[in-house]
Design a protein around this motif. Structure first.
Motif, PDB file in Angstrom:
ATOM      1  N   HIS A 142       0.756  -1.242   0.113  1.00  8.08           N
ATOM      2  CA  HIS A 142       0.014  -0.084  -0.154  1.00  8.08           C
ATOM      3  C   HIS A 142       0.833   1.289  -0.009  1.00  8.08           C
ATOM      4  O   HIS A 142       1.911   1.104   0.720  1.00  8.08           O
ATOM      5  N   CYS A 143       0.455   2.360  -0.926  1.00  6.31           N
ATOM      6  CA  CYS A 143       0.959   3.497  -0.988  1.00  6.31           C
ATOM      7  C   CYS A 143       0.116   4.221  -1.004  1.00  6.31           C
ATOM      8  O   CYS A 143      -1.019   4.411  -1.569  1.00  6.31           O
ATOM      9  N   TRP A 144       0.532   5.671  -0.233  1.00  5.39           N
ATOM     10  CA  TRP A 144      -0.477   6.850  -0.463  1.00  5.39           C
ATOM     11  C   TRP A 144      -0.425   7.365  -1.721  1.00  5.39           C
ATOM     12  O   TRP A 144       0.602   7.525  -2.397  1.00  5.39           O
ATOM     13  N   LYS A 145      -1.707   8.041  -2.253  1.00 11.19           N
ATOM     14  CA  LYS A 145      -1.660   8.367  -3.596  1.00 11.19           C
ATOM     15  C   LYS A 145      -0.785   9.458  -3.800  1.00 11.19           C
ATOM     16  O   LYS A 145      -0.168   9.986  -4.780  1.00 11.19           O
ATOM     17  N   GLU A 146      -0.360  10.192  -2.739  1.00  7.40           N
ATOM     18  CA  GLU A 146       0.685  11.507  -2.982  1.00  7.40           C
ATOM     19  C   GLU A 146       2.041  10.908  -3.193  1.00  7.40           C
ATOM     20  O   GLU A 146       2.628  11.690  -3.718  1.00  7.40           O
ATOM     21  N   SER A 161       2.830   8.697  -5.519  1.00  5.27           N
ATOM     22  CA  SER A 161       2.431   8.026  -6.868  1.00  5.27           C
ATOM     23  C   SER A 161       3.965   7.540  -7.460  1.00  5.27           C
ATOM     24  O   SER A 161       3.813   6.670  -8.265  1.00  5.27           O
ATOM     25  N   PHE A 200       4.581   4.105  -6.294  1.00  5.97           N
ATOM     26  CA  PHE A 200       3.620   3.189  -6.717  1.00  5.97           C
ATOM     27  C   PHE A 200       4.160   2.744  -8.167  1.00  5.97           C
ATOM     28  O   PHE A 200       4.128   1.652  -8.631  1.00  5.97           O
ATOM     29  N   ARG A 210      -3.445  -4.066  -9.887  1.00  8.03           N
ATOM     30  CA  ARG A 210      -3.620  -2.745  -9.436  1.00  8.03           C
ATOM     31  C   ARG A 210      -4.763  -2.476  -8.800  1.00  8.03           C
ATOM     32  O   ARG A 210      -5.941  -2.736  -9.452  1.00  8.03           O
ATOM     33  N   GLU A 266      -7.257   0.714  -6.023  1.00  3.66           N
ATOM     34  CA  GLU A 266      -7.607   1.904  -5.170  1.00  3.66           C
ATOM     35  C   GLU A 266      -8.264   1.714  -4.190  1.00  3.66           C
ATOM     36  O   GLU A 266      -9.344   1.248  -4.340  1.00  3.66           O
ATOM     37  N   GLN A 271      -7.516   6.642  -0.295  1.00  2.00           N
ATOM     38  CA  GLN A 271      -6.426   7.369  -0.549  1.00  2.00           C
ATOM     39  C   GLN A 271      -5.341   6.725  -0.705  1.00  2.00           C
ATOM     40  O   GLN A 271      -4.037   6.879  -0.739  1.00  2.00           O
ATOM     41  N   PHE A 314      -3.159   3.514  -3.020  1.00  2.88           N
ATOM     42  CA  PHE A 314      -2.789   2.613  -4.198  1.00  2.88           C
ATOM     43  C   PHE A 314      -2.420   1.337  -3.675  1.00  2.88           C
ATOM     44  O   PHE A 314      -1.668   1.322  -2.739  1.00  2.88           O
TER      45      PHE A 314
END
Length: 148
Positions: free
Chosen positions: A45-49, A51, A54, A66, A68, A71, A73
């Motif tokens: 899991h990564c935060w969308k900010e 990216s 990711f 992939r 979502e 918030q 990815f």
């Protein structure tokens, strides 16, 4: 006898970021490598900010799924040799901190181990005495833990 264990690191790095990072991640690679022997799939899991982190996963592991969630990815896939090598060699950033918010390892669809909140919280499910002994050996001395 199997045990569910929760470990929480207590020595945090002094950083300007919103999230807490461990002061030292020297335990992380040997710990994850140890659990690779028991796992067959992973989820990161990564935060969308974040990216770019990711995209790095997607570029290197083209076979991952992939998704979502709010918030986050999410990248998931089989824990094959390429995925193991990627996780071992690319999990730490240039400052020696864990890149990903969470990493989950599973075996046959069941949770086995997770590294969450940038490796500050570690959870093992149905661990045997050998796995617990390994964690107690490799984790920092001041880690808090409890069993449930």
């Amino acid at each position: 006898m199997k045990h569910n264990m929760h470990y929480e690191l207590t020595s945090m790095a002094d950083t300007p970021e919103t999230f807490s990072y461990a002061e030292d991640y020297s335990f992380w690679i040997p710990m994850i490598e140890h659990f690779f022997a028991h796992a067959d799939s992973f989820e990161i899991h990564c935060w969308k900010e974040e990216s770019a982190k990711f995209e790095d996963i997607l570029n290197e592991l083209s076979s991952v799924e992939r998704d979502e969630d709010g918030q986050l990815f999410i990248a998931s896939g089989q824990l094959n040799e390429k995925a193991k090598e990627f996780i071992l060699s690319r999990s730490l950033d240039t400052k020696g901190r864990l890149k990903w918010f969470s990493l989950f390892l599973e075996k046959q669809g069941e949770s086995l181990f997770s590294s969450e909140h940038y490796g500050v919280e570690l959870i093992g499910y149905k661990l045997n005495a050998e796995q617990i002994a390994f964690l107690e050996k490799v984790l920092p001395e001041d880690v808090r833990h409890f069993e449930w």
